[in-house]
Design an enzyme around this catalytic site. Structure first.
Site, PDB file in Angstrom:
ATOM      1  N   ASP A  79      -9.135   3.881  -1.697  1.00  0.00           N
ATOM      2  CA  ASP A  79     -10.045   4.366  -0.652  1.00  0.00           C
ATOM      3  C   ASP A  79     -11.321   4.929  -1.272  1.00  0.00           C
ATOM      4  O   ASP A  79     -11.372   6.090  -1.699  1.00  0.00           O
ATOM      5  CB  ASP A  79      -9.357   5.442   0.184  1.00  0.00           C
ATOM      6  CG  ASP A  79      -8.153   4.897   0.941  1.00  0.00           C
ATOM      7  OD1 ASP A  79      -8.021   3.667   1.013  1.00  0.00           O
ATOM      8  OD2 ASP A  79      -7.354   5.703   1.447  1.00  0.00           O
ATOM      9  N   ASP A 102       0.852  -1.195   0.000  1.00  0.00           N
ATOM     10  CA  ASP A 102       0.000   0.000   0.000  1.00  0.00           C
ATOM     11  C   ASP A 102       0.889   1.246   0.000  1.00  0.00           C
ATOM     12  O   ASP A 102       2.118   1.160   0.161  1.00  0.00           O
ATOM     13  CB  ASP A 102      -0.886  -0.055   1.250  1.00  0.00           C
ATOM     14  CG  ASP A 102      -2.010   0.962   1.245  1.00  0.00           C
ATOM     15  OD1 ASP A 102      -2.239   1.611   0.209  1.00  0.00           O
ATOM     16  OD2 ASP A 102      -2.669   1.104   2.294  1.00  0.00           O
ATOM     17  N   GLU A 159       2.655   5.152  -4.016  1.00  0.00           N
ATOM     18  CA  GLU A 159       2.591   6.078  -5.154  1.00  0.00           C
ATOM     19  C   GLU A 159       3.869   6.922  -5.344  1.00  0.00           C
ATOM     20  O   GLU A 159       4.108   7.307  -6.503  1.00  0.00           O
ATOM     21  CB  GLU A 159       1.386   7.014  -4.998  1.00  0.00           C
ATOM     22  CG  GLU A 159       0.058   6.336  -5.100  1.00  0.00           C
ATOM     23  CD  GLU A 159      -0.294   5.492  -3.872  1.00  0.00           C
ATOM     24  OE1 GLU A 159      -0.939   4.447  -4.039  1.00  0.00           O
ATOM     25  OE2 GLU A 159       0.109   5.863  -2.763  1.00  0.00           O
TER      26      GLU A 159
END
Length: 919
Positions: free
Chosen positions: A565, A442, A445
């Site tokens: 999300d 996770d 980015e």
């Protein structure tokens, strides 16, 4: 899990597209380039040289001389590569995404820079590259019909612009072109791109609730579908470039504005949507094989505070008789949010190992989260080893400091081979501590709670331990002193033209070998995924399962993806379908969204409807936020009922889903597909985003609006049979919109004609469901006197690293059926049946749909011999919508039970139909 940007000032600003209209209006930038020479290169391509016509300073200085390289790499793939003729520029690393390399730049190939240009087009088997010399423009045409697919000569936009930090090129498009792709973003208007919406590609930790904004992945690829005279043609265009970019789609044109790198275009001829994805994944890498259990249902939550809560979740799923294969932990299991650690109080190792031993014996699996930020903590072994190996991204010679969940962190540089080795060792160490079955990567980015150049504050605890934990507590100052931090052209980052270094790594920071974060930013998650895949595969030699939030071109070769999300809202449910379908086109078929929404809590009705959709996502997982109330599927009685129905069907069709996984791995074919993949001539479905197909023939038509107890579904031409009641059929000659009943616990799933669907009895865990006998559903066109159907089944030892035939532990079966001359025939052709035979799998039932006549069967034979000890029944089909001529519309379903045909052995089966069906 990341919510930092959701609650930051940035996200609160998002009345989207602030100032985007001003970026859209393009100034005229120069007069482009002229082609001064072109000739064939030794590798079979063509090399040309371009010279700028008129220099200007808008967005920086022009690169004076460009090198053009054109090559038909395959019959259906054309490459057009444009770069600086004199020095190497940043490109997506060839070791991360292996592909042919163009000749090196720096040396002019050919006799004379001004040799006469005699070539006007470069023709391949499927595509033709043509050009004009002054100004230089090019077009790509389809050889079969002369259709122009890409054309840069449009006068309404700039000619070719190529500066160090600004590249621009445009193509004209016909109005009838339907465009798909260019992600990752949440498309409120559905899968088909809408003119004048923003399409920015730059990986960001921005919640997926933000519409038409650059999100977690970068996929600069689009598919173009056109219907020409009733025939459909699809092609695709990839601009392989990892730099930030805005793509402006205006309906009749598409313009790229890129802040670095090169123009590296690939054109894929198609001409069907499936052909396109096959050709695309042939280049970028075939989708990863997934273990069988990963197609089961997954449960997760950020906020399972201790092991006993997790144990209760597993037990409650069993009590509710809702299928569950995988239980997940967000960072609750960690010691102070630090990777590769266990919380000794909440998740004591001895008790955790006992729990894992119990669920592993049941066939269940366990997956945990991992974030790339490594806590800066001198007593933390992972950090110590990382510092000793010098694996972190640097800023001015020191590890770049950021903040994520553990507090101050450094980020590993996965472009560095030493980092890949260190990361693999840390995963190995953790696996020895806890025998996890996969990893969830996770925040890659990469996400940072702070921006700029930061230091750890003196005299105060950071983070304080109070509040949500995503507020920046480091002492930071903006970094704007270099053109890499403040480029001349501002992409529409996060929907508000935020600085490219906002809440991520400073873009002037350096990776291995001096690579700037400015160039490599959007491949961070991709590089981490490759390193993680290598590590997991080396531990036990098993097929890895990785779930990654950030993706890039080629990520599907290594990982699954979830859409980040989302919200517990009807809009997020609707958008999830478009995002899922897009990722199938991107070559990442194992994809799904957080079922019932990540936050805030969904309503009971919404969660009912969401599991009815999510049960048919390729990746099916319920996940919720730390601050939301519990939303496991058993929390509401009605949701539990919907889950038993929808997931019950999923677990029956697991053999079909696993075969689709095999097809994806072999050809790139998406698991979940838009309807136009199977019905490309049927233009009604080009923009359809409220229904989808699994494979070529299983259609899901869910309720995705509040308060609805029926659904309007589009049925392409042909016969469709309801999977929950196969006597119900929808039949039309030219396609039709049909309103279907859809009470709260009910989802409409239909099987298309000409299909043979392999199924099993189902179960609560895939391991047990997989042991049950098989059945075949054979769907013929309703009432047809002649018809055919086909299907396939792939079986293997599902944790082997490779998914293929020829290893002695896999079997492939082709199923065939025909009806005609008053008889029904079915047969199979088995390839490498040894594995299936070793498992003893049998086919116990065959259901044949759409037969004309009375349904009476006689002279039943299996493998040429008459049989009697079987049970035959028939029921007449009820038509929700039928053909206009009711006399022609009567058909029946025939079921044959009590069979014991071996899956791993060729069989034939036939019977004569009743007298009414013999005409």
């Amino acid at each position: 899990m990341a919510m930092a940007k959701v609650f930051s000032l940035l996200s609160l600003l998002i009345p989207l597209i602030l100032c985007f209209s001003t970026i859209q209006s393009s100034n005229t930038i120069g007069k482009g380039y002229r082609l001064i020479s072109i000739e064939e290169s030794p590798d079979g391509g063509f090399i040309g040289y371009l010279q700028v016509k008129q220099k200007n300073k808008i967005y920086g200085s022009d690169i004076t001389t460009l090198r053009l390289y054109v090559k038909h790499e395959t019959d259906n793939r054309l490459r057009v590569h444009i770069t600086d003729a004199k020095k190497q520029r940043w490109e997506v690393p060839y070791n991360l995404l292996p592909r042919e390399q163009p000749p090196q730049v720096g040396k002019v190939i050919g006799k004379s820079r001004k040799s006469p240009i005699t070539v006007q087009e470069i023709s391949g088997s499927e595509l033709i590259f043509s050009f004009t010399s002054d100004p230089f423009t090019f077009a790509v045409k389809r050889r079969a019909n002369g259709q122009t697919l890409f054309n840069t000569s449009s006068s309404s936009s700039n000619s070719l612009v190529f500066k160090d930090q600004y590249l621009e090129i445009s193509t004209s498009l016909p109005k009838e072109a339907s465009i798909y792709g260019l992600g990752e973003n949440s498309q409120a208007n559905g899968i088909k791109l809408v003119p004048n919406e923003p399409y920015t590609l730059y990986t960001e930790d921005v919640s997926a609730i933000n519409l038409n904004t650059d999100l977690y992945g970068s996929h600069p690829m689009y598919m173009d579908l056109r219907n020409v005279g009733g025939k459909a043609y699809a092609h695709a265009v990839l601009l392989l470039n990892s730099n930030g970019m805005d793509v402006f789609y205006r309906g009749t044109s598409l313009t790229y504005k890129v802040i670095g790198g090169v123009f590296d275009f690939y054109f894929f001829a198609g001409s069907s949507p499936l052909n396109v994805v096959d050709q695309y994944t042939e280049l970028i890498g075939r989708p990863a094989p997934m273990p069988y259990w990963s197609l089961g249902f997954h449960q997760c939550r950020w906020g399972y505070h201790n092991l006993s809560v997790v144990e209760d979740v597993v037990d409650n799923y069993q009590k509710a008789k809702i299928p569950l294969d995988v239980i997940w932990n967000d960072d609750d299991h960690m010691d102070g949010h630090k990777d590769f650690t266990l919380n000794p109080i909440a998740y004591p190792r001895a008790k955790l190992l006992a729990f894992l031993d119990r669920i592993h014996k049941m066939g269940m699996k366990y997956i945990v989260i991992n974030d790339p930020g490594i806590g800066v903590n001198a007593s933390y072994g992972t950090f110590q080893r990382a510092m000793a190996n010098d694996v972190f991204i640097k800023y001015e010679g020191k590890p770049f400091l950021a903040q994520v969940w553990p507090g101050p962190v450094y980020f590993p540089d996965f472009l560095n081979p030493k980092t890949v080795a260190w990361w693999g060792d840390e995963i190995r160490r953790f696996h020895e501590l806890v025998p996890i079955d996969g990893l969830w990567i996770d925040m890659n980015e990469v996400s940072n709670f702070c921006s700029g150049l930061c230091t750890i504050p003196e005299g105060k605890q950071c983070p304080s331990g109070e509040g949500p934990g995503w507020v920046c507590c480091l002492d930071c100052k903006n970094i704007t002193k270099t053109r890499w931090d403040d480029p001349p052209y501002k992409i529409n980052a996060t929907g508000v033209t935020a600085p490219v270094g906002f809440k991520t790594i400073a873009t002037s920071a350096l990776h291995y070998n001096g690579v700037r974060e400015y160039d490599a930013h959007s491949i961070y998650g991709f590089s981490e995924t490759i390193a993680t895949h290598k590590a997991l595969q080396s531990i036990e030699g098993k097929r890895p399962f990785i779930l990654s939030r950030s993706t890039f071109v080629g990520s599907g070769q290594y990982a699954a993806h979830w859409t980040g999300d989302n919200q517990g809202t009807w809009q997020s449910l609707q958008v999830s379908i478009s995002t899922m379908l897009n990722f199938g086109i991107f070559g990442v078929p194992m994809v799904g969204s957080d079922i019932c929404g990540f936050y805030p809590q969904p309503t009971e009705e919404l969660c009912n409807r969401w599991i009815e959709v999510g049960a048919f996502y390729p990746f099916s997982r319920d996940h919720a936020n730390y601050y939301s109330p519990r939303q496991e599927l058993y929390q509401w009685d009605t949701v539990a009922e919907s889950a038993r129905n929808a997931l019950g069907m999923r677990y029956k069709i697991l053999p079909f889903l696993y075969t689709l996984n095999y097809e994806a791995h072999m050809t790139g074919a998406p698991i979940a597909r838009p309807l136009f993949f199977s019905f490309p001539e049927y233009t009604e479905c080009y923009g359809l985003s409220r229904q989808f197909l699994l494979g070529s023939s299983l259609m899901i038509s869910p309720v995705i609006e509040k308060g609805k107890t029926e659904v309007e579904a589009l049925f392409p031409p042909g016969s469709w049979y309801h999977m929950f009641d196969m006597t119900q059929a929808v039949v039309s000659k030219s396609g039709k919109r049909v309103t279907l009943p859809a009470p709260l616990n009910f989802v409409n799933v239909h099987l298309y004609q000409n299909t043979i669907l392999p199924m099993q009895r189902g179960g609560l865990i895939s391991k047990e469901a997989r042991k049950t006998p098989y059945s075949l559903v054979v769907a013929f066109p309703a009432g047809a006197t002649e018809g055919y159907a086909t299907g396939k089944l792939y079986l293997d030892e599902d944790e082997l690293p490779e998914m293929k035939l020829g290893n002695g532990q896999s079997t492939y079966v082709d199923f065939y059926a025909s009806v005609g001359n008053g008889s029904v025939k079915m047969w199979s052709q088995v390839t490498e049946g040894k594995y299936a035979l070793s498992k003893g799998w049998v086919i116990e039932k065959v259901s044949v749909l759409g037969l004309k006549g009375s349904g009476e069967a006689s002279e039943i034979e299996i493998n040429g011999s008459p049989v009697s000890k079987i049970e035959i029944s028939s029921k007449e089909h009820t038509y929700v919508v039928g053909l206009e001529d009711e006399g022609e519309n009567k058909s029946v379903m025939v079921e044959v039970q009590g069979l014991e045909m071996l899956v791993g052995k060729d069989f034939t089966m036939s019977w004569k139909m009743g007298i009414n069906g013999a005409n």
